[in-house]
Design a protein around this motif. Structure first.
Motif, PDB file in Angstrom:
ATOM      1  N   TRP A 194       0.255   5.071  -5.795  1.00 52.70           N
ATOM      2  CA  TRP A 194      -1.072   4.783  -6.357  1.00 52.70           C
ATOM      3  C   TRP A 194      -0.992   4.739  -7.878  1.00 52.70           C
ATOM      4  O   TRP A 194      -1.550   3.846  -8.515  1.00 52.70           O
ATOM      5  CB  TRP A 194      -2.063   5.852  -5.908  1.00 52.70           C
TER       6      TRP A 194
ATOM      7  N   SER B 181       0.839  -1.194   0.000  1.00 57.47           N
ATOM      8  CA  SER B 181       0.000   0.000   0.000  1.00 57.47           C
ATOM      9  C   SER B 181       0.876   1.248   0.000  1.00 57.47           C
ATOM     10  O   SER B 181       2.032   1.211   0.455  1.00 57.47           O
ATOM     11  CB  SER B 181      -0.897   0.016   1.239  1.00 57.47           C
ATOM     12  N   PRO B 182       0.339   2.381  -0.475  1.00 59.40           N
ATOM     13  CA  PRO B 182       1.139   3.616  -0.495  1.00 59.40           C
ATOM     14  C   PRO B 182       1.674   4.018   0.879  1.00 59.40           C
ATOM     15  O   PRO B 182       2.816   4.459   0.987  1.00 59.40           O
ATOM     16  CB  PRO B 182       0.148   4.647  -1.043  1.00 59.40           C
TER      17      PRO B 182
END
Length: 295
Positions: free
Chosen positions: A233, A181-182
């Motif tokens: 993202w 995830s970012p």
């Protein structure tokens, strides 16, 4: 009308690079005050303190071994990449330093083919070459009007080292974005880079005494986290060869922040080079019309 699936990742990349360019500007200010090493180490430390609680509240889960390997690799690469870059921008105008670093996307296009198995399209190569020509025009304008000092030469050497590492970083960024995830990327990027730099703190660390330097450092950490979130993202949703040429827009951001914060003027050669850079970005992101198929 056919929707371009790369449009949102493209916009996210432009915004992320804008955040990174703003970070470069405030970090240049901090590095001029306490040195490149101290500014970068303290920014990483602050970044971990800000990002880790968010990661803990959203999805605290220790990464698997293959993911951790990517985090470690990018963190170590990022430590030396960032240190050499901040050393360079202390000695060079911000916009020109960014422009010179644009050798990275050209290298990264070929690394994407080698490391990620991506097929490098002709338009991506043309875009990278146009951007590189734009950079040559900018550098040529600088050399033509100024005598190269020893300090500037050291800055250039550090910048080219940073550019080589940044090309690798772009590929690692794509690999990392696909498996994490970012916010996790932000935590490990700051944490690992800071851990590497920790080894040099006994000899090199300078603690800022001016509160304005701390404002710059906190601002730099926040801007870095925002940039990583947007870019992670984007790189999770589009190929590296599509997004890498958009790195060239960083010059336009850097020219703006360099002018606003350091009164660095933009020359005609810089403008001419920027035009080629923008054209290259436009070519790289044009969508090829889909072939007609029978229904």
């Amino acid at each position: 009308m056919t929707r371009n699936p790369a449009l949102l990742p493209l916009l996210a990349t432009i915004i992320g690079i804008g955040f990174f360019s703003a970070m470069d500007a405030v970090m240049k200010s901090a590095a001029l005050a306490v040195g490149a090493f101290s500014a970068y180490f303290l920014r990483c430390a602050i970044g971990v303190c800000l990002a880790a609680p968010i990661w803990a509240l959203t999805n605290l889960r220790w990464p698997e071994r293959h993911v951790l390997r990517i985090h470690l690799t990018r963190g170590v690469v990022g430590a030396f990449m960032g240190l050499s870059f901040f050393y360079a921008i202390v000695r060079l105008p911000l916009a020109e330093a960014i422009a010179l670093s644009f050798i990275s996307p050209l290298i990264a296009l070929y690394l994407a083919a080698i490391l990620l198995g991506e097929r490098v399209e002709q338009k991506a190569i043309v875009a990278a070459m146009l951007g590189l020509i734009g950079v040559i025009i900018i550098v040529g304008g600088r050399i033509g009007r100024e005598r190269m000092t020893e300090d500037a030469a050291l800055g250039l050497a550090a910048l080219f080292l940073s550019a080589l590492l940044y090309a690798w970083n772009l590929i690692l960024q794509r690999q990392q974005a696909l498996v994490a995830s970012p916010i996790e990327v932000s935590v490990f990027q700051n944490g690992i880079a800071g851990s590497v730099l920790l080894l040099g703190t006994p000899l090199l660390l300078v603690i800022p005494q001016d509160h304005t330097v701390w404002i710059d450092l906190v601002s730099g950490a926040v801007l870095t986290i925002l940039a990583v979130l947007f870019l992670s993202w984007a790189y999770a949703r589009a190929e590296a060869q599509v997004l890498v040429p958009i790195e060239y827009t960083g010059f336009l951001w850097a020219a703006l922040f360099g002018w606003l914060m350091f009164d660095e003027m933009v020359t005609p050669a810089t403008v001419a080079g920027a035009v080629l850079i923008v054209i290259g970005c436009w070519i790289a992101t044009r969508q090829t019309p889909p072939e007609q198929t029978a229904i």
